[in-house]
Design a protein around this motif. Sequence first.
Motif, PDB file in Angstrom:
ATOM      1  N   THR A 100       0.862  -1.183   0.000  1.00 33.97           N
ATOM      2  CA  THR A 100       0.000   0.000   0.000  1.00 33.97           C
ATOM      3  C   THR A 100       0.902   1.238   0.000  1.00 33.97           C
ATOM      4  O   THR A 100       2.009   1.192   0.534  1.00 33.97           O
ATOM      5  N   PRO A 101       0.433   2.341  -0.566  1.00 31.12           N
ATOM      6  CA  PRO A 101       1.262   3.551  -0.548  1.00 31.12           C
ATOM      7  C   PRO A 101       1.603   3.987   0.875  1.00 31.12           C
ATOM      8  O   PRO A 101       2.723   4.446   1.125  1.00 31.12           O
ATOM      9  N   SER A 102       0.678   3.826   1.806  1.00 30.40           N
ATOM     10  CA  SER A 102       0.987   4.271   3.159  1.00 30.40           C
ATOM     11  C   SER A 102       2.047   3.387   3.803  1.00 30.40           C
ATOM     12  O   SER A 102       2.861   3.860   4.596  1.00 30.40           O
ATOM     13  N   TYR A 103       2.075   2.109   3.433  1.00 28.59           N
ATOM     14  CA  TYR A 103       3.129   1.260   4.010  1.00 28.59           C
ATOM     15  C   TYR A 103       4.498   1.620   3.434  1.00 28.59           C
ATOM     16  O   TYR A 103       5.499   1.592   4.152  1.00 28.59           O
ATOM     17  N   LEU A 104       4.529   2.000   2.171  1.00 29.96           N
ATOM     18  CA  LEU A 104       5.817   2.406   1.607  1.00 29.96           C
ATOM     19  C   LEU A 104       6.316   3.696   2.278  1.00 29.96           C
ATOM     20  O   LEU A 104       7.513   3.838   2.557  1.00 29.96           O
ATOM     21  N   LEU A 105       5.390   4.603   2.566  1.00 32.84           N
ATOM     22  CA  LEU A 105       5.777   5.808   3.312  1.00 32.84           C
ATOM     23  C   LEU A 105       6.358   5.417   4.677  1.00 32.84           C
ATOM     24  O   LEU A 105       7.360   5.970   5.127  1.00 32.84           O
ATOM     25  N   HIS A 106       5.709   4.461   5.316  1.00 40.88           N
ATOM     26  CA  HIS A 106       6.180   3.992   6.627  1.00 40.88           C
ATOM     27  C   HIS A 106       7.573   3.379   6.510  1.00 40.88           C
ATOM     28  O   HIS A 106       8.458   3.646   7.320  1.00 40.88           O
ATOM     29  N   ILE A 107       7.773   2.570   5.468  1.00 41.30           N
ATOM     30  CA  ILE A 107       9.095   1.968   5.246  1.00 41.30           C
ATOM     31  C   ILE A 107      10.137   3.071   5.097  1.00 41.30           C
ATOM     32  O   ILE A 107      11.222   3.006   5.681  1.00 41.30           O
ATOM     33  N   GLY A 108       9.781   4.114   4.346  1.00 39.87           N
ATOM     34  CA  GLY A 108      10.708   5.228   4.145  1.00 39.87           C
ATOM     35  C   GLY A 108      11.068   5.897   5.464  1.00 39.87           C
ATOM     36  O   GLY A 108      12.240   6.213   5.723  1.00 39.87           O
ATOM     37  N   GLY A 145      -0.306  13.889  -5.746  1.00 40.75           N
ATOM     38  CA  GLY A 145       0.597  14.604  -4.847  1.00 40.75           C
ATOM     39  C   GLY A 145       1.464  13.643  -4.063  1.00 40.75           C
ATOM     40  O   GLY A 145       2.677  13.836  -3.903  1.00 40.75           O
ATOM     41  N   MET A 146       0.831  12.570  -3.590  1.00 39.41           N
ATOM     42  CA  MET A 146       1.591  11.585  -2.822  1.00 39.41           C
ATOM     43  C   MET A 146       2.584  10.864  -3.732  1.00 39.41           C
ATOM     44  O   MET A 146       3.698  10.556  -3.333  1.00 39.41           O
ATOM     45  N   ARG A 147       2.165  10.616  -4.978  1.00 34.71           N
ATOM     46  CA  ARG A 147       3.080   9.961  -5.917  1.00 34.71           C
ATOM     47  C   ARG A 147       4.339  10.821  -6.116  1.00 34.71           C
ATOM     48  O   ARG A 147       5.458  10.327  -6.047  1.00 34.71           O
ATOM     49  N   ALA A 148       4.111  12.114  -6.342  1.00 39.23           N
ATOM     50  CA  ALA A 148       5.246  13.005  -6.610  1.00 39.23           C
ATOM     51  C   ALA A 148       6.200  13.023  -5.415  1.00 39.23           C
ATOM     52  O   ALA A 148       7.425  12.939  -5.569  1.00 39.23           O
ATOM     53  N   ARG A 149       5.624  13.102  -4.211  1.00 37.92           N
ATOM     54  CA  ARG A 149       6.469  13.150  -3.021  1.00 37.92           C
ATOM     55  C   ARG A 149       7.272  11.872  -2.847  1.00 37.92           C
ATOM     56  O   ARG A 149       8.458  11.893  -2.513  1.00 37.92           O
ATOM     57  N   MET A 150       6.598  10.738  -3.062  1.00 39.29           N
ATOM     58  CA  MET A 150       7.275   9.459  -2.856  1.00 39.29           C
ATOM     59  C   MET A 150       8.371   9.231  -3.893  1.00 39.29           C
ATOM     60  O   MET A 150       9.435   8.725  -3.569  1.00 39.29           O
ATOM     61  N   GLU A 151       8.089   9.626  -5.128  1.00 42.34           N
ATOM     62  CA  GLU A 151       9.087   9.428  -6.186  1.00 42.34           C
ATOM     63  C   GLU A 151      10.334  10.256  -5.905  1.00 42.34           C
ATOM     64  O   GLU A 151      11.456   9.797  -6.081  1.00 42.34           O
ATOM     65  N   GLU A 152      10.119  11.476  -5.447  1.00 41.27           N
ATOM     66  CA  GLU A 152      11.254  12.346  -5.198  1.00 41.27           C
ATOM     67  C   GLU A 152      12.039  11.889  -3.966  1.00 41.27           C
ATOM     68  O   GLU A 152      13.263  11.811  -3.963  1.00 41.27           O
TER      69      GLU A 152
END
Lengths: 289, 144
Positions: free
Chosen positions: A38-46, A75-82
């Motif tokens: 999930t996108p939120s789990y990838l944010l957590h991993i980061g 917006g979340m995609r852009a932040r995560m990619e960067e």
Amino acid sequence: MHYGAERIGVTVLPTSVGNTERQIDLMQDLGATAIACTPSYLLHIGEVAEKMGVNIQKDTKLRTGILGAEPWTEGMRARMEEWLGIKAFDIYGTSELSGPMFTECSEQKGVHIWSDLALVEVIDPNSGEPLEPGERGELTITILQKEALSMIRYRIGDISVLDDEVCACGRTHPRIQRIQGRVDDMLIIRGINVFPSQIEYALMAIPDVGQHFQIVVDRKGALDDLLVRFELNKEAFSNKINDLMLIRQNVEHRLRISLNVNVDVELLEPGSLPRFEGKSKKVIDRRAL
Amino acid sequence: METGKHVMRQISIFSENRPGRLAAIAHALGEEKINILAFSIAEANGFGVVRVLVDQPEKAHEKLLSLGFNTAFTDVIAVKMKDQPGGLYDVAKILGDSGVNIEYSYAYSGKEGAVLILRVDHVDDAIKRIKSSGAALLERSVFH
């Protein structure tokens, strides 16, 4: 998804969610290049990686994220990619049909539907009539090759828009745009579907719980957080702090078992929650997408 | 031994842990001209229990119930302590030696000396042991 990836020669590590430090170690040790979660789990991993002193961009080979099972935004995609130095792709599906089914191409401009495999329509949720491409409505899916459990015009409940223009990648398969909401009150908590009625059902089976409750969904760091606040039944009070702690533990336990997701609970005095005339507002969703 | 006259009726009130809750309770009691003789707040994660000894427990209970509070009566005892070093030890030792367990306790020190309010697992037993050890228990009539 697991077997599909193996079919094209990918080594798959089915690590599931949790034990994040270990996942980051594994990513580094085995040189993982892609992650599906999930996108939120990838944010957590980061975030966990940063705390461990691991820079995902420099210290891992990760370059692709295949992310879905909950709504997320450009917006979340852009932040995560960067931030993570990856390309993030949206993936869409529903567990009633086969889990993850469709994903974006390299253009990242919507999820391609394999239209020889699935007929996707956008309908008016009230009349059930199909809408034109570009019009917003409820997604329905008919899987054309599924046997035994055939679902015809299965209503997923997600709201989106269908785009049938030819994609810049050259594919003619139509694309669905970002999921914009639900036709029902279903919540998605860390990728798990939760209906307020499930919470109500579990709560009302517990005698210590009064009639009124409130569901608060928030995001703590990168992860969804589900809080259930309920008024104590007038008869439930015994004057011992310990008994009250046991009530809370019991409610937390029952909710976790019935929802399959961790829940925090808060005990309230009778009468402290707002009362409604007409339709009650039981859910407060503070997550900002 | 008659122990009943030493059993006090404490009122316990469930309270959320947020500003203004104690004020709401205190205001309700003040309005009814109920005097609070001793009180304590026990805190847990996100909520608390306010415990009060008042001069008119029935009236206090009714008033709080009518306002929607979760309240309950609890039997407690009140032991006189010497208001000097070692005073608490004398009382605690009697209970410890008797195998009486203290669930919770609070104290006040006033003009007539110090008093320890105790919620114990065996009330009658505690009263008998305290009296036979020579320590003094307050009578219910002192409070209500």
